[in-house]
Scaffold this active site. Structure first.
Site, PDB file in Angstrom:
ATOM      1  N   LYS A   1       0.135   4.851  -7.655  1.00  0.00           N
ATOM      2  CA  LYS A   1       1.547   4.591  -7.994  1.00  0.00           C
ATOM      3  C   LYS A   1       1.869   3.104  -7.838  1.00  0.00           C
ATOM      4  CE  LYS A   1       2.942   7.465  -4.759  1.00  0.00           C
ATOM      5  NZ  LYS A   1       1.618   7.918  -4.238  1.00  0.00           N
TER       6      LYS A   1
ATOM      7  N   ARG B   1      10.793  11.998  -3.052  1.00  0.00           N
ATOM      8  CA  ARG B   1       9.625  12.618  -2.428  1.00  0.00           C
ATOM      9  C   ARG B   1       9.948  13.984  -1.861  1.00  0.00           C
ATOM     10  NH1 ARG B   1       6.262   8.121  -0.775  1.00  0.00           N
ATOM     11  NH2 ARG B   1       4.501   8.882   0.408  1.00  0.00           N
TER      12      ARG B   1
ATOM     13  N   ARG C   1      -9.111   1.102   0.328  1.00  0.00           N
ATOM     14  CA  ARG C   1      -7.969   0.256  -0.035  1.00  0.00           C
ATOM     15  C   ARG C   1      -7.769  -0.859   1.006  1.00  0.00           C
ATOM     16  NH1 ARG C   1      -2.282   2.900  -1.002  1.00  0.00           N
ATOM     17  NH2 ARG C   1      -2.655   3.644   1.113  1.00  0.00           N
TER      18      ARG C   1
ATOM     19  N   ARG D   1      -3.855  -0.215   6.096  1.00  0.00           N
ATOM     20  CA  ARG D   1      -2.556   0.206   6.613  1.00  0.00           C
ATOM     21  C   ARG D   1      -2.709   1.078   7.855  1.00  0.00           C
ATOM     22  NH1 ARG D   1       0.448   2.251   1.199  1.00  0.00           N
ATOM     23  NH2 ARG D   1       0.696   4.080   2.538  1.00  0.00           N
TER      24      ARG D   1
ATOM     25  N   ARG E   1      -0.808  13.318   5.589  1.00  0.00           N
ATOM     26  CA  ARG E   1      -0.032  12.873   4.422  1.00  0.00           C
ATOM     27  C   ARG E   1      -0.276  13.797   3.229  1.00  0.00           C
ATOM     28  NH1 ARG E   1      -2.072   7.062   3.942  1.00  0.00           N
ATOM     29  NH2 ARG E   1      -0.900   6.998   1.991  1.00  0.00           N
TER      30      ARG E   1
HETATM   31  P1  AP5 Z   1      -2.328   2.676  -4.670  1.00  0.00           P
HETATM   32  O1  AP5 Z   1      -1.768   2.096  -5.920  1.00  0.00           O
HETATM   33  O2  AP5 Z   1      -2.113   1.952  -3.385  1.00  0.00           O
HETATM   34  O3  AP5 Z   1      -1.912   4.216  -4.533  1.00  0.00           O
HETATM   35  P2  AP5 Z   1      -0.501   4.846  -4.156  1.00  0.00           P
HETATM   36  O4  AP5 Z   1      -0.331   6.070  -4.991  1.00  0.00           O
HETATM   37  O5  AP5 Z   1       0.575   3.814  -4.245  1.00  0.00           O
HETATM   38  O6  AP5 Z   1      -0.821   5.275  -2.662  1.00  0.00           O
HETATM   39  P3  AP5 Z   1       0.015   5.168  -1.328  1.00  0.00           P
HETATM   40  O7  AP5 Z   1      -0.942   5.494  -0.201  1.00  0.00           O
HETATM   41  O8  AP5 Z   1       0.763   3.876  -1.198  1.00  0.00           O
HETATM   42  O9  AP5 Z   1       1.022   6.316  -1.524  1.00  0.00           O
HETATM   43  P4  AP5 Z   1       1.861   7.048  -0.518  1.00  0.00           P
HETATM   44  O10 AP5 Z   1       2.822   7.727  -1.394  1.00  0.00           O
HETATM   45  O11 AP5 Z   1       1.103   7.922   0.427  1.00  0.00           O
HETATM   46  O12 AP5 Z   1       2.430   5.873   0.445  1.00  0.00           O
HETATM   47  P5  AP5 Z   1       3.835   5.137   0.535  1.00  0.00           P
HETATM   48  O13 AP5 Z   1       3.572   3.712   0.813  1.00  0.00           O
HETATM   49  O14 AP5 Z   1       4.726   5.483  -0.594  1.00  0.00           O
HETATM   50  O15 AP5 Z   1      -3.917   2.855  -4.921  1.00  0.00           O
HETATM   51  C1  AP5 Z   1      -4.775   3.362  -3.905  1.00  0.00           C
HETATM   52  C2  AP5 Z   1      -6.171   2.724  -4.060  1.00  0.00           C
HETATM   53  O16 AP5 Z   1      -6.747   3.181  -5.278  1.00  0.00           O
HETATM   54  C3  AP5 Z   1      -6.165   1.193  -4.132  1.00  0.00           C
HETATM   55  O17 AP5 Z   1      -7.262   0.690  -3.415  1.00  0.00           O
HETATM   56  C4  AP5 Z   1      -6.306   0.885  -5.635  1.00  0.00           C
HETATM   57  O18 AP5 Z   1      -6.996  -0.322  -5.822  1.00  0.00           O
HETATM   58  C5  AP5 Z   1      -7.102   2.092  -6.128  1.00  0.00           C
HETATM   59  N1  AP5 Z   1      -6.743   2.500  -7.495  1.00  0.00           N
HETATM   60  C6  AP5 Z   1      -5.498   2.626  -8.008  1.00  0.00           C
HETATM   61  N2  AP5 Z   1      -5.533   3.039  -9.278  1.00  0.00           N
HETATM   62  C7  AP5 Z   1      -6.843   3.197  -9.574  1.00  0.00           C
HETATM   63  C8  AP5 Z   1      -7.538   3.624 -10.760  1.00  0.00           C
HETATM   64  N3  AP5 Z   1      -6.878   3.995 -11.881  1.00  0.00           N
HETATM   65  N4  AP5 Z   1      -8.890   3.672 -10.733  1.00  0.00           N
HETATM   66  C9  AP5 Z   1      -9.564   3.329  -9.587  1.00  0.00           C
HETATM   67  N5  AP5 Z   1      -8.981   2.906  -8.446  1.00  0.00           N
HETATM   68  C10 AP5 Z   1      -7.619   2.843  -8.442  1.00  0.00           C
HETATM   69  O19 AP5 Z   1       4.483   5.833   1.818  1.00  0.00           O
HETATM   70  C11 AP5 Z   1       4.003   5.586   3.122  1.00  0.00           C
HETATM   71  C12 AP5 Z   1       4.869   6.327   4.140  1.00  0.00           C
HETATM   72  O20 AP5 Z   1       6.232   5.853   4.076  1.00  0.00           O
HETATM   73  C13 AP5 Z   1       4.991   7.841   3.931  1.00  0.00           C
HETATM   74  O21 AP5 Z   1       3.922   8.553   4.522  1.00  0.00           O
HETATM   75  C14 AP5 Z   1       6.335   8.131   4.630  1.00  0.00           C
HETATM   76  O22 AP5 Z   1       6.190   8.149   6.036  1.00  0.00           O
HETATM   77  C15 AP5 Z   1       7.167   6.912   4.251  1.00  0.00           C
HETATM   78  N6  AP5 Z   1       7.928   7.102   2.997  1.00  0.00           N
HETATM   79  C16 AP5 Z   1       7.782   6.372   1.842  1.00  0.00           C
HETATM   80  N7  AP5 Z   1       8.620   6.807   0.904  1.00  0.00           N
HETATM   81  C17 AP5 Z   1       9.328   7.824   1.465  1.00  0.00           C
HETATM   82  C18 AP5 Z   1      10.343   8.685   0.975  1.00  0.00           C
HETATM   83  N8  AP5 Z   1      10.812   8.583  -0.290  1.00  0.00           N
HETATM   84  N9  AP5 Z   1      10.821   9.650   1.795  1.00  0.00           N
HETATM   85  C19 AP5 Z   1      10.366   9.765   3.070  1.00  0.00           C
HETATM   86  N10 AP5 Z   1       9.408   8.977   3.594  1.00  0.00           N
HETATM   87  C20 AP5 Z   1       8.895   8.019   2.797  1.00  0.00           C
END
Ligand code: AP5
Length: 228
Positions: free
Chosen positions: A13, A88, A127, A160, A171
């Site tokens: 994402k 989410r 990552r 992270r 998660r």
């Molecule tokens: P990346 O782009 O980082 O993936 P992502 O989907 O963004 O993964 P996240 O771990 O950031 O998602 P998340 O939803 O768990 O975390 P968030 O920060 O939102 O890519 C991942 C890896 O894959 C990278 O190394 C990249 O290079 C590689 N890659 C990408 N695309 C690729 C491809 N096509 N081919 C090959 N490799 C590829 O949330 C963190 C925490 O915050 C949550 O656990 C929660 O506690 C809190 N939080 C955030 N939002 C909310 C909300 N709305 N409500 C409540 N709590 C929330």
């Protein structure tokens, strides 16, 4: 363009939102990045959110919704945005529809990035992230030019805090319980576009761009939650 990017942890994402930002316009708004910035800056919100994030749990809706309402009212989001990590929960999805309905807007597209579990684990374990500018890398598939350093700002890259195997497992469980219903919510209202997230960053980006550009004009009345 008002676009939501959905998908499990590691689906890409953040990577896609960054690539799409320049092509589609509108800021990339990541609730995860916003919360990590609050934690880093030691704000009251950061202190409240941190225990949830470190445990792989969702931060309570009340905190997220007030943070997002404020963010979406900023001038740079007036003509569109790319949401990453929000909504989410079903409650967040309904609240987003209500907020947009109040200002006579709707979502153009909701993109669901589909990636199988084994690939998600491979992505998350490799990552690396820049703690200063939030740029995302992967040690094998998207390495920085200088090992361990951000190409953009030179900062030392980190893993992270929520990337331990135990927290990653939690998660995924939280995603299944809380966020899969969001996919169903958008599918029921005909706004969901599933995209194969395994075809490489450039191909996925091109496919998402194609969907967004051909999306029907948004209509708040298509939301089941539109306000009177
Ligand atoms: P990346 O782009 O980082 O993936 P992502 O989907 O963004 O993964 P996240 O771990 O950031 O998602 P998340 O939803 O768990 O975390 P968030 O920060 O939102 O890519 C991942 C890896 O894959 C990278 O190394 C990249 O290079 C590689 N890659 C990408 N695309 C690729 C491809 N096509 N081919 C090959 N490799 C590829 O949330 C963190 C925490 O915050 C949550 O656990 C929660 O506690 C809190 N939080 C955030 N939002 C909310 C909300 N709305 N409500 C409540 N709590 C929330």
């Amino acid at each position: 363009m008002r676009v939501v990017l959905l998908g499990p942890p590691g689906a890409g994402k953040g990577t896609q939102a960054r690539a799409l930002e320049a092509r589609l316009g509108g800021p990339h708004i990541s609730t995860g990045d916003m919360l990590r910035a609050h934690v880093q800056q030691g704000t009251a919100l950061g202190a409240q959110a941190r225990p949830y994030m470190d445990a792989g749990e969702l931060v309570p809706d009340s905190l997220i919704l007030s943070m997002m309402e404020e963010r979406l009212r900023e001038p740079d989001a007036a003509n569109g945005f790319l949401l990453d990590g929000f909504p989410r929960t079903r409650e967040q999805a309904i609240a987003l529809d209500q907020l947009l309905a109040r200002i006579g807007q709707g979502l153009e597209a909701v993109i669901y990035l589909e990636v199988p579990p084994a690939e998600l684990v491979r992505r998350l374990s490799g990552r690396r992230t820049c703690p200063r500018c939030a740029r995302i890398y992967h040690v094998d598939t998207m390495p920085p030019k200088a090992p361990g350093r951000c190409d953009q700002c030179g900062e030392a890259l980190i893993q992270r805090d929520d990337e331990t195997p135990e927290v990653i497992r939690r998660r995924f469980e939280v995603y299944s319980g809380e966020t899969e219903p969001v996919i169903a919510y958008y599918r029921e209202s005909g706004r969901l576009h599933a995209v194969d997230g395994t075809t490489g960053v450039t191909n996925v980006c091109a496919r998402v761009e194609e969907i967004v550009r051909s999306a029907r004009p948004p209509s708040p009345t298509r939301s089941e939650a539109a306000l009177p």
